[in-house]
Design a protein around this motif. Structure first.
Motif, PDB file in Angstrom:
ATOM      1  N   GLN A  36       4.183   0.253 -80.827  1.00  0.00           N
ATOM      2  CA  GLN A  36       5.094   0.385 -81.825  1.00  0.00           C
ATOM      3  C   GLN A  36       6.497  -0.477 -80.829  1.00  0.00           C
ATOM      4  O   GLN A  36       6.280  -0.167 -79.880  1.00  0.00           O
ATOM      5  N   THR A  44       0.321 -11.746 -89.412  1.00  0.00           N
ATOM      6  CA  THR A  44      -0.416  -9.877 -89.435  1.00  0.00           C
ATOM      7  C   THR A  44       0.572 -10.269 -90.978  1.00  0.00           C
ATOM      8  O   THR A  44       1.153 -10.735 -91.226  1.00  0.00           O
ATOM      9  N   SER A  45       0.589  -8.616 -91.473  1.00  0.00           N
ATOM     10  CA  SER A  45       0.836  -8.035 -92.692  1.00  0.00           C
ATOM     11  C   SER A  45       2.148  -7.327 -92.998  1.00  0.00           C
ATOM     12  O   SER A  45       2.507  -7.665 -93.430  1.00  0.00           O
ATOM     13  N   TRP A  46       2.493  -7.478 -91.741  1.00  0.00           N
ATOM     14  CA  TRP A  46       4.355  -7.200 -91.287  1.00  0.00           C
ATOM     15  C   TRP A  46       5.078  -7.748 -90.819  1.00  0.00           C
ATOM     16  O   TRP A  46       6.049  -7.786 -90.879  1.00  0.00           O
ATOM     17  N   SER A  47       4.236  -9.076 -91.113  1.00  0.00           N
ATOM     18  CA  SER A  47       5.960 -10.219 -90.423  1.00  0.00           C
ATOM     19  C   SER A  47       4.822 -12.274 -91.168  1.00  0.00           C
ATOM     20  O   SER A  47       3.605 -11.778 -91.737  1.00  0.00           O
ATOM     21  N   THR A  92       5.333  -5.898 -82.465  1.00  0.00           N
ATOM     22  CA  THR A  92       4.571  -5.330 -83.716  1.00  0.00           C
ATOM     23  C   THR A  92       6.053  -4.159 -84.105  1.00  0.00           C
ATOM     24  O   THR A  92       7.364  -4.162 -83.638  1.00  0.00           O
ATOM     25  N   PRO A  93       6.183  -3.560 -85.287  1.00  0.00           N
ATOM     26  CA  PRO A  93       7.257  -3.182 -85.993  1.00  0.00           C
ATOM     27  C   PRO A  93       7.171  -1.440 -85.495  1.00  0.00           C
ATOM     28  O   PRO A  93       6.702  -0.999 -84.562  1.00  0.00           O
ATOM     29  N   THR A  95       1.906   2.789 -93.127  1.00  0.00           N
ATOM     30  CA  THR A  95       0.920   2.599 -93.892  1.00  0.00           C
ATOM     31  C   THR A  95       0.574   2.062 -92.753  1.00  0.00           C
ATOM     32  O   THR A  95      -0.041   0.634 -92.086  1.00  0.00           O
ATOM     33  N   ARG A 129      -2.545  -1.425 -92.256  1.00  0.00           N
ATOM     34  CA  ARG A 129      -1.428  -2.513 -92.135  1.00  0.00           C
ATOM     35  C   ARG A 129      -3.119  -3.484 -91.675  1.00  0.00           C
ATOM     36  O   ARG A 129      -3.533  -3.144 -91.432  1.00  0.00           O
TER      37      ARG A 129
END
Length: 478
Positions: free
Chosen positions: A36, A56-59, A79-80, A85, A87
């Motif tokens: 992370q 990426t699915s988070w950005s 990375t967050p 969740t 991803r």
């Protein structure tokens, strides 16, 4: 000729199409955990001189890289903050490969020999205490993922190795490293984030197997021809460099938080050089990973009745503590109290949960800000002689667990003959007084300084005192 040329063109086109799809190392698969809040590396193969795009699915960001002449590529992605969740990551050179069910959390790398390798399901001749319960409840540990790397030797550094991420369930858990799993379980419980464990171990492996050729070639007692003459049919744990080349090197692009190391049993006869080689290994791995001063936490080898002289393991443990004292951001856990008396000839003691817990306490205290969690066993500091009594002081001593009849102590006079000794603790001075009716003028004290000698001296937090000696008498095994 025209038909032949056409067939060549078609064949070439088919090969290009077959190789056009991005090729990923097995460690970058579905179910993986990424570290992370940092930049992590993704890498693989593609057609040479090709543009690679990563999403990426988070950005909303698009990351790009260009494959080189050999088809290799690498990209850094952000990375967050960790959460549970699931991803996904899309990687494309025109055709998309998707990595599903990715979690963001904390990633730790485990390595060494069979005591790190030892699974929750146990070995055929050794059980893991509590392992069956952990397997039965594995479905409840949704935040733990483990990648177990297949044993593989190689003469030269490899790009790929075999080992994919597995979710924690009753089907997969029996093969998980027990020490690694219990470390992950404790971190997951306290940090409440996903924990990923990469287990890269080989039972019986010597430390020289985990070092590169350019280092090992200078070791006088290592025969590199064993590596050069070996092949897949006779690779074994005692061959130098092959684990480094075949298992470790392919993983050094994977972004990790720290390293756990449980090894040393295979090197008890070479204890005199172990501290130097352990120091070299830590520095080498940190350099190779390129992630700075990575936390590196070791496990003291457990009591076991090795063949031959009765102190070789004691000197190896001493070398482990010497290496830790030389290095920054390094620690070690004591295991002297984690062996039952009937495990005298069992080199795989069953209490791996406490091993994992103690490693977790080190990480929680030093890396995650939980400073009130005790993590260091007291280690020998100094000794004074008062008449016929030796008074021993310690570093990392918070207090004593109780007043009782302590076991594991020995004392010697000028003749250097050690006798079983009595001991008494003093909370006021935070010292231990040691004496024996057979020694009038003490010159040395030892505690659990044998291959197999169990002690019961602990702190008020329940951590065992590390085995020690106050003398510098040479090893009889040298």
């Amino acid at each position: 000729m025209k038909k032949f040329g056409l067939w060549l063109f078609v064949l070439f086109s088919i090969c290009e199409i077959a190789y056009a799809k991005v090729q990923l190392p097995e460690i970058l698969n579905g179910n993986m955990v990424l570290q992370q809040n940092t930049l992590v590396k993704l890498w693989g193969k593609a057609t040479f001189n090709t543009r690679i795009t990563v999403h990426t699915s988070w950005s909303n960001k698009r990351y790009t890289a260009q494959s080189d002449a050999s088809g290799s590529w690498m990209v850094l992605i952000e990375t967050p903050k960790a959460d549970y969740t699931p991803r996904y990551i899309d990687i494309s050179d025109g055709e998309t490969v998707r990595i599903n069910n990715v979690l963001i959390g904390e990633v730790w790398f485990c390595s060494g020999q069979s005591n790190m390798e030892m699974p929750l399901g146990g070995f055929l001749d050794a059980s893991t205490q509590g392992g069956n319960e952990s397997i039965a409840t594995a479905n409840l540990k949704k935040g733990i993922r483990v990648a177990t790397i297949k044993r593989a030797g190689a003469h030269v550094p490899q790009e790929m190795c075999v080992g994919s991420w597995k979710v924690c369930n009753t089907e997969n858990a029996p093969q998980f490293s027990a020490a690694g799993f219990y470390f992950a379980e404790r971190l997951n419980q306290i940090l409440d984030v996903p924990i990923g464990i990469i287990n890269c171990s080989w039972g019986g492996s010597c430390i020289e197997g985990w070092l590169p050729r350019e280092v090992v070639k200078d070791y006088k007692n290592v025969d590199l021809s064993r590596a050069e003459l070996s092949n897949k049919r006779n690779w074994h744990a005692g061959v130098p460099t092959i684990m480094y080349n075949g298992m470790l090197k392919p993983l050094m692009n994977y972004t990790i938080r720290g390293i756990l190391w449980y090894q040393g049993e295979a090197n008890v006869k070479e204890h005199a050089c172990y501290a130097d080689r352990m120091t070299t290994l830590v520095k080498q791995w940190r350099k190779d990973w390129g992630l700075g001063d990575l936390p590196f936490y070791m496990v003291e080898i457990a009591p076991f009745e090795y063949a031959g002289k009765g102190e070789v393991a004691a000197f190896l443990r001493e070398a482990q503590y010497t290496a830790v004292a030389r290095l920054s951001n390094c620690g070690i856990i004591c295991t002297n109290d984690l062996v039952y008396p009937n495990e005298l000839k069992q080199i795989h003691p069953c209490r791996k949960k406490e091993v994992g817990d103690r490693l977790a306490y080190l990480a929680l205290n030093r890396d995650y800000g939980y400073k009130d969690i005790a993590c260091d066993s007291p280690v020998y500091k100094g000794m004074e002689v008062q008449d016929s009594v030796a008074v021993v002081s310690f570093d990392h001593l918070s207090g004593f667990s109780s007043y009782c009849e302590y076991t594991g102590f020995e004392i010697a006079g000028e003749d250097r003959v050690f006798h079983p000794a009595q001991a008494k603790t003093s909370y006021r001075t935070r010292t231990v007084s040691v004496w024996s009716g057979q020694v009038k003028k003490p010159v040395a004290v030892r505690y659990c300084f044998k291959n197999f000698l169990l002690g019961n001296l602990k702190t008020n937090r329940g951590l065992p005192f590390a085995p020690f000696r106050t003398d510098n008498f040479p090893s009889e095994a040298n």
